[in-house]
Design an enzyme around this catalytic site. Structure first.
Site, PDB file in Angstrom:
ATOM      1  N   LYS A  22       0.834  -1.211   0.000  1.00  0.00           N
ATOM      2  CA  LYS A  22       0.000   0.000   0.000  1.00  0.00           C
ATOM      3  C   LYS A  22       0.865   1.255   0.000  1.00  0.00           C
ATOM      4  O   LYS A  22       0.639   2.181  -0.774  1.00  0.00           O
ATOM      5  CB  LYS A  22      -0.900   0.010   1.248  1.00  0.00           C
ATOM      6  CG  LYS A  22      -1.562   1.360   1.490  1.00  0.00           C
ATOM      7  CD  LYS A  22      -2.336   1.409   2.797  1.00  0.00           C
ATOM      8  CE  LYS A  22      -1.549   1.830   3.985  1.00  0.00           C
ATOM      9  NZ  LYS A  22      -1.446   3.259   4.276  1.00  0.00           N
ATOM     10  N   CYS A 117      -4.629  12.770  12.843  1.00  0.00           N
ATOM     11  CA  CYS A 117      -5.250  11.449  12.769  1.00  0.00           C
ATOM     12  C   CYS A 117      -5.069  10.751  14.097  1.00  0.00           C
ATOM     13  O   CYS A 117      -4.493  11.314  15.019  1.00  0.00           O
ATOM     14  CB  CYS A 117      -4.671  10.639  11.624  1.00  0.00           C
ATOM     15  SG  CYS A 117      -3.057  10.019  12.000  1.00  0.00           S
ATOM     16  N   ARG A 122       0.767  14.773  13.153  1.00  0.00           N
ATOM     17  CA  ARG A 122       1.592  14.300  12.023  1.00  0.00           C
ATOM     18  C   ARG A 122       1.923  15.481  11.124  1.00  0.00           C
ATOM     19  O   ARG A 122       1.349  15.644  10.047  1.00  0.00           O
ATOM     20  CB  ARG A 122       0.874  13.185  11.258  1.00  0.00           C
ATOM     21  CG  ARG A 122       0.811  11.903  12.074  1.00  0.00           C
ATOM     22  CD  ARG A 122       0.098  10.804  11.340  1.00  0.00           C
ATOM     23  NE  ARG A 122       0.852  10.249  10.250  1.00  0.00           N
ATOM     24  CZ  ARG A 122       0.382   9.307   9.432  1.00  0.00           C
ATOM     25  NH1 ARG A 122      -0.831   8.842   9.614  1.00  0.00           N
ATOM     26  NH2 ARG A 122       1.129   8.833   8.445  1.00  0.00           N
TER      27      ARG A 122
END
Ligand code: EPZ
Length: 427
Positions: A22, A117, A122
């Protein structure tokens, strides 16, 4: 809305083939924009993050066609937009790769700032510092990052923290910059090498990917290519831990064992048998699970993306284990869900103390994020009784066909629709 219902306690056995990575794919698809010709990308995973990346590419004007089961063709010759709006970008954090790709391709980009998140703060300050050092002007307005550069020029960039996304984003922007870019303190994850290999297949001149110094000599044109994405190291590690947690015997095919050395070493220490082949790994439970300590680190250290899964395994071991999360400041949220299954874990900041109880009990739980969701699956497979997992859309962001693959190994798992108005039971 759907949930997984798992009846645990089965010993999983058989073979599983790992899908494409991914975290490579979400960078390689935007990277294809840099080409002056169509690119064929093989071994693209069938996950919702990729659906999202394709939607963005199409919105920008690229032509994207599925030409085989897991093959897509991206023709970036007619892109007409530089904008990735919040509505599209919010569903995939890695949409930040469109900043580097568009900046490198057309010299400007207008991309939604990725939000916070469940893993904690982040920031992308290092990405922006890299773009700025290459000569881009940056402003943030109403949640959109606006990047413009008359001419990107190669430069020396030292990252203050080791960042996977920052390293890839600067590689994308620097490929067609004038002169030489040197990235120091670069991340070394397998997908950094994969993205560099993809760019080099299009004619880029990148050396040193996989070490902490990457040198990129800018070229004027990038051409089309055909490229196959590497296997997903984190999916493979997840199945290794599933074999251990169910005292199973699983041959995990289509992997690069070198990428998994940190996981192999930990599982062997815990008491699990791991045998490496050229492109497969066999993991066999021995009936023994011992305590250990785990500290997450940038590659080649133990990956943070397998921390929730190994912590879950350690709840089944004997003795007290210590898990230190050194990459993200808030990656133990899932622990509350494991406690609902009988786990004895205390968390203080970046450190979790896991008192192995040797067993878990089924309960209704939810996935807080992708890897936390994988941890809930592992807990459910190992637990006595039935576990129901909600928020499975997180899991489907990154694990291709997980339900099918687990069933083929003998798991009792099914996906069921949650009726409208249903409220999750409290155990
Ligand atoms: C990538 O995220 C992965 N995502 C994550 O996978 C993975 O957990 C992470 O790398 C670490 O391995 C993708 O590849 C799409 P980072 P990324 O920049 O690039 C700090 C999953 O489950 N930092 O390497 O966003 C940051 O806060 C996902 O598949 C800055 O301070 O991670 C963190 O503490 C989740 N400033 C550390 O560096 C920056 O500008 C590492 O983050 C950038 C990062």
């Amino acid at each position: 809305m759907e949930k997984y219902v798992i009846r645990g306690g089965k010993r999983l056995q058989g073979e599983v083939t790992i899908s494409a990575a991914k975290n490579s794919a979400v960078a390689i698809l935007p990277a294809a924009l840099l080409s002056d010709e169509p690119c064929i990308i093989d071994n693209v995973p069938d996950i919702s993050d990729i659906d999202c990346a394709i939607k963005i590419l199409r919105r920008l004007g690229a032509e994207v066609k599925q030409t085989g089961k897991s093959t897509i063709r991206i023709d970036p010759r007619h892109i007409h937009s530089d904008t990735v709006e919040y509505e599209l970008g919010k569903n995939m954090r890695a949409s930040y790769y469109f900043m580097g790709a568009l900046l490198g391709k057309v010299g400007h980009a207008n991309v939604s700032m990725p939000g916070g998140c469940d893993l904690g703060a982040r920031p992308i300050d290092q990405h922006l510092k890299g773009f700025q050092t290459l000569g881009a002007d940056i402003s943030v307005d109403y949640g959109m990052v606006r990047l413009t550069a008359h001419q990107l020029t190669g430069a020396h960039i030292y990252f203050d923290v080791v960042t996977v996304g920052g390293t890839i984003n600067v590689m994308l922007a620097a490929c067609k910059a004038k002169g030489l870019t040197i990235i120091e303190n670069a991340a070394k994850e397998p997908h950094i090498v994969d993205v560099a290999n993809f760019l080099n297949s299009m004619g880029a001149d990148i050396m040193g990917a996989g070490t902490d110094v990457i040198k990129i000599r800018g070229v004027e044109h990038l051409h089309g290519c055909e490229y196959s994405i590497i296997p997903d190291q984190i999916e493979a590690g997840t199945f290794m831990i599933i074999a251990a947690a169910t005292n199973g015997d699983i041959l995990i095919r289509g992997v690069i064992p070198k990428h998994l050395e940190a996981v192999t070493a930990k599982l062997q220490k815990i008491g699990v048998k791991v045998v490496e082949y050229d492109d497969a790994i066999r993991v066999t439970g021995t009936g023994v699970l011992r305590k250990t300590s785990v500290k997450t680190m940038p590659h080649p250290g133990f990956p943070t993306d397998l921390q929730p899964q190994i912590t879950t395994l350690l709840t089944l071991a004997s003795g007290t284990s210590i898990v230190t999360e050194d990459i993200f400041d808030n990656r133990f949220k899932y622990v509350d869900e494991l406690r609902r299954m009988g786990a004895d874990i205390s968390v203080d900041g970046k450190v979790a103390v896991v008192e192995g109880t040797g067993k878990l009990k089924g309960a209704p739980v939810k996935a807080n994020d992708l890897r936390a969701g994988a941890a809930m699956i592992i807990a459910g497979l190992a637990a006595d009784g039935v576990t129901e997992i909600e928020n499975i859309h997180y899991i489907e962001r990154g694990y291709e066909g997980i339900e099918r693959k687990l069933k083929a190994l003998g798991a009792d798992i099914k996906k069921v629709v949650i009726p409208d108005g249903y409220i999750q039971k409290q155990a």
